[in-house]
Design a protein around this motif. Structure first.
Motif, PDB file in Angstrom:
ATOM      1  N   TYR A   1     -22.872 -26.130 -13.360  1.00 49.15           N
ATOM      2  CA  TYR A   1     -23.921 -25.105 -13.244  1.00 49.15           C
ATOM      3  C   TYR A   1     -24.113 -24.708 -11.785  1.00 49.15           C
TER       4      TYR A   1
ATOM      5  N   ARG B   1     -24.281 -28.764  -3.020  1.00 51.29           N
ATOM      6  CA  ARG B   1     -25.389 -29.718  -2.992  1.00 51.29           C
ATOM      7  C   ARG B   1     -26.690 -29.136  -2.450  1.00 51.29           C
TER       8      ARG B   1
ATOM      9  N   GLY C   1     -26.020 -35.387 -16.983  1.00 54.12           N
ATOM     10  CA  GLY C   1     -26.567 -34.025 -16.983  1.00 54.12           C
ATOM     11  C   GLY C   1     -27.946 -33.961 -17.616  1.00 54.12           C
TER      12      GLY C   1
ATOM     13  N   ASP D   1     -28.192 -32.432 -21.100  1.00 58.31           N
ATOM     14  CA  ASP D   1     -28.049 -32.265 -22.551  1.00 58.31           C
ATOM     15  C   ASP D   1     -26.829 -33.009 -23.068  1.00 58.31           C
TER      16      ASP D   1
HETATM   17  O1  CDP Z   1     -28.427 -33.512  -8.846  1.00 61.26           O
HETATM   18  P1  CDP Z   1     -29.647 -32.958  -9.524  1.00 61.26           P
HETATM   19  O2  CDP Z   1     -30.188 -33.878 -10.545  1.00 61.26           O
HETATM   20  O3  CDP Z   1     -30.654 -32.427  -8.580  1.00 61.26           O
HETATM   21  O4  CDP Z   1     -29.165 -31.636 -10.297  1.00 61.26           O
HETATM   22  P2  CDP Z   1     -27.835 -31.412 -11.071  1.00 61.26           P
HETATM   23  O5  CDP Z   1     -27.600 -32.512 -12.067  1.00 61.26           O
HETATM   24  O6  CDP Z   1     -26.735 -31.119 -10.118  1.00 61.26           O
HETATM   25  O7  CDP Z   1     -28.133 -30.075 -11.938  1.00 61.26           O
HETATM   26  C1  CDP Z   1     -28.441 -28.838 -11.352  1.00 61.26           C
HETATM   27  C2  CDP Z   1     -29.058 -27.969 -12.433  1.00 61.26           C
HETATM   28  O8  CDP Z   1     -28.068 -27.706 -13.437  1.00 61.26           O
HETATM   29  C3  CDP Z   1     -30.214 -28.606 -13.185  1.00 61.26           C
HETATM   30  O9  CDP Z   1     -31.467 -28.347 -12.587  1.00 61.26           O
HETATM   31  C4  CDP Z   1     -30.124 -27.987 -14.571  1.00 61.26           C
HETATM   32  O10 CDP Z   1     -30.821 -26.775 -14.638  1.00 61.26           O
HETATM   33  C5  CDP Z   1     -28.665 -27.672 -14.724  1.00 61.26           C
HETATM   34  N1  CDP Z   1     -27.975 -28.585 -15.641  1.00 61.26           N
HETATM   35  C6  CDP Z   1     -28.074 -28.344 -16.993  1.00 61.26           C
HETATM   36  O11 CDP Z   1     -28.781 -27.452 -17.415  1.00 61.26           O
HETATM   37  N2  CDP Z   1     -27.375 -29.103 -17.875  1.00 61.26           N
HETATM   38  C7  CDP Z   1     -26.606 -30.117 -17.449  1.00 61.26           C
HETATM   39  N3  CDP Z   1     -25.918 -30.837 -18.332  1.00 61.26           N
HETATM   40  C8  CDP Z   1     -26.524 -30.403 -16.063  1.00 61.26           C
HETATM   41  C9  CDP Z   1     -27.245 -29.625 -15.174  1.00 61.26           C
END
Ligand code: CDP
Length: 258
Positions: A77, A115, A158, A160
């Motif tokens: 994403y 990042r 992630g 979901d």
């Molecule tokens: O590392 P952090 O937990 O800050 O964020 P990330 O896992 O890199 O994910 C960034 C954004 O992607 C999240 O705020 C979600 O909106 C989206 N995301 C999602 O919708 N579904 C996933 N399986 C993983 C991330």
């Protein structure tokens, strides 16, 4: 810091600080190779949770210890958002975001620019668009079903994974922590990278992202009914890692994967 509630009910352990090994990781032990043929079903670990809960670090460490391949699905994403922003597009526009999602490929995922906080915020905007999620679905399911050799399983982290991407995962975890604890960790992380980080604005960003991720109709951040919830607010990272490692080792044994 005020005492705000965790996003989810509390249950047990805490978050990981991190191994530096790249994913996919190699098997730690020299036991028999588990990849036995194309028809094989690989071991699957699903880790979900809100931003900065420590799920990514935990996923990397598990991958390293057990010889699983790791996919940080957030990077898909983030890469989508990066492509949209680089082209001067609007992350909230479904057609633009979907076209970007279709261009995401593995070599884009290692870009350190993914990042940053601007990309994180845009990522949670594109992630709310059903067409984007659909465009990224096959890549994630394919990774889980056929992790790159020599991995004997896959760990995906992630929002979901346990609910939508891998509902049949062998282990499902939901890693969370209070918003304040997560904001403190993110500030530390950013400062360690040499960035300027103000606690209040990091906290606000996290709150906004949590709200978008939890309230969207398309695959919202949610605890799978059969997931183990791990609240890492007051627990040591290594303890969490060891407890989860025990669970993985037990489950692998039960399922005769080793
Ligand atoms: O590392 P952090 O937990 O800050 O964020 P990330 O896992 O890199 O994910 C960034 C954004 O992607 C999240 O705020 C979600 O909106 C989206 N995301 C999602 O919708 N579904 C996933 N399986 C993983 C991330």
């Amino acid at each position: 810091m005020s005492g705000e509630k965790p996003l989810t009910p509390t249950l047990s352990p805490q978050t990981g600080r991190g191994s530096r090994s790249p994913s996919p990781s190699r098997r730690a032990s020299g036991r028999r190779e588990a990849r036995e043929g194309e028809g094989k079903r690989f071991f699957m670990v699903a880790i979900d949770g809100p931003a900065a809960s420590g799920k990514g670090t935990l996923a990397r460490r598990l991958a390293e210890r057990f010889g699983f391949a790791h996919l940080d699905t957030g990077s898909l994403y983030r890469a989508t958002a990066r492509l949209v922003l680089d082209a001067g597009g609007d992350p909230a526009d479904p057609a633009t975001a979907e076209a970007a999602a279709r261009r995401v490929e593995p070599r884009l995922l290692a870009d350190p620019r993914l990042r940053g906080d601007t990309v994180a915020a845009a990522a949670s905007v594109v992630a709310a668009i059903p067409e984007v999620r659909h465009a990224l679905l096959a890549l994630q399911r394919n990774f889980a079903a056929h992790p790159p050799a020599p991995a004997r399983g896959a760990v995906l982290d992630g929002r979901d994974i346990g609910t939508v991407i891998c509902p049949a995962a062998d282990i499902k975890l939901f890693v969370t922590a209070s918003t304040e604890a997560r904001a403190c960790r993110r500030v530390k992380e950013l400062r360690a990278q040499g960035a300027v980080a103000i606690y209040e604005s990091v906290l606000q960003d996290l709150n906004e992202r949590d709200a978008r991720d939890s309230e969207r109709p398309a695959a919202p951040l949610a605890v799978a009914p059969d997931a183990e919830v791990i609240d890492t607010t007051t627990l040591d990272a290594d303890i969490v890692f060891e407890r989860v490692s025990d669970l993985v080792a037990r489950t692998l044994k039960e399922k005769e994967w080793q």
